[in-house]
Write an enzyme that holds these catalytic residues in place. Sequence first.
Site, PDB file in Angstrom:
ATOM      1  N   GLY A 142      13.210  43.375  76.130  1.00 47.32           N
ATOM      2  CA  GLY A 142      13.715  42.600  75.007  1.00 47.32           C
ATOM      3  C   GLY A 142      13.171  41.180  75.001  1.00 47.32           C
ATOM      4  CG  PHE A 143      13.769  36.961  72.460  1.00 44.47           C
ATOM      5  CD1 PHE A 143      12.568  36.294  72.649  1.00 44.47           C
ATOM      6  CD2 PHE A 143      14.889  36.225  72.081  1.00 44.47           C
ATOM      7  CE1 PHE A 143      12.481  34.910  72.468  1.00 44.47           C
ATOM      8  CE2 PHE A 143      14.814  34.855  71.895  1.00 44.47           C
ATOM      9  CZ  PHE A 143      13.613  34.191  72.099  1.00 44.47           C
ATOM     10  CG  ASP A 180      21.741  54.122  78.172  1.00 48.12           C
ATOM     11  OD1 ASP A 180      22.259  53.023  78.449  1.00 48.12           O
ATOM     12  OD2 ASP A 180      22.175  54.882  77.278  1.00 48.12           O
ATOM     13  CB  SER A 215      23.577  43.772  75.094  1.00 45.79           C
ATOM     14  OG  SER A 215      24.456  43.788  73.973  1.00 45.79           O
ATOM     15  CG  ASN A 227      27.072  52.337  85.223  1.00 46.53           C
ATOM     16  OD1 ASN A 227      28.033  52.798  85.836  1.00 46.53           O
ATOM     17  ND2 ASN A 227      26.570  52.928  84.149  1.00 46.53           N
ATOM     18  CE1 TYR A 280      25.791  41.202  71.581  1.00 48.06           C
ATOM     19  CE2 TYR A 280      26.574  39.246  70.442  1.00 48.06           C
ATOM     20  CZ  TYR A 280      25.742  39.838  71.366  1.00 48.06           C
ATOM     21  OH  TYR A 280      24.852  39.067  72.077  1.00 48.06           O
ATOM     22  CE1 TYR A 330      32.321  46.318  90.995  1.00 42.83           C
ATOM     23  CE2 TYR A 330      33.584  46.321  88.955  1.00 42.83           C
ATOM     24  CZ  TYR A 330      32.920  47.006  89.957  1.00 42.83           C
ATOM     25  OH  TYR A 330      32.874  48.374  89.938  1.00 42.83           O
TER      26      TYR A 330
END
Length: 327
Positions: A13-14, A59, A78, A102, A148, A162
Amino acid sequence: MSKKRVLITGAAGFLGSHLCDRFVKEGFHVIGMDNLITGDLRNIEHLFKLEQFEFYHHDVSKFIHVPGELHYILHFASPASPIDYLKIPIQTLKVGSLGTHNCLGLAKAKGARILVASTSEIYGDPLVHPQNEEYWGNVNPVGPRGVYDEAKRFQEAMTMAYHTFHGVQTRIVRIFNTYGPRMRLNDGRALPAFIGQALRGEDLTVFGDGSQTRSFCFVDDLIEGIYRLLMSDYHLPVNVGNPDEISLKDFAEEIITLTNTTQKIVYKPLPVDDPKQRQPDISRAKEILGWSPKVSRKDGLKVTYEYFKSLPEEEWFKQPKEFVAKK
């Protein structure tokens, strides 16, 4: 001594591709991961010839396996523009929830430090201006942008869980509007939309009366802020963006001047839940990271326009990618 190993999700991605470049430059062994639903391999094809770079077509919403040591993880997978997450809302929610889970699980298993990419969208249509990290936001969870916004809000909550429960070294960056080479012309955001319309000889579309504001940060500045945050000892969210605020009407005028076109501005109804103000308070980034943006909008726009202009002309007219709907 062997190189430190870093996993970058959303690598094609960008922002992910620029992060790959930065970490290769810093001497890391970089593992890029992307399912290519919105990413483009052309953004990282220059890295494939390097020994210190490898790519996994995967993925992250599914179980992630990376053999060997991992020292750092940057979770940037995303959809990030309205045209994407309005067409693939389920995948947007899954990558923010399952994908984040994950990645955090992998960080725990490997003893790696993880930085997750959050966004100014967690502030929604803000009632506080400029937005600082203590503001909890004004978000419509069932509106069109909710998939989003809430995915990112859940992502932050999962990351903090976490950190507190498992002791994972976590970092959270809240990214404000960023621009630069490798953006997609057809991704629906104001800057590439305006430049794309100028290149095609179309009038520039401003939604509402154009008084809504944005604050644009050049990609090189953003990557520097992210790198500093990853290497810091700070685990709470940090805004990274450029506080130089401008209305979208004035911004459209800037693009008309930059591109030396004769098009005019046309106005259309404001989309549902479109934020009326966006300006980061970067006091925390200045204090903790010693970071502030260096590239002016004028200089950054010049570089970005030259990049878009250099693309093959068919790219100027290319329609947004059609996605295959999945549950």
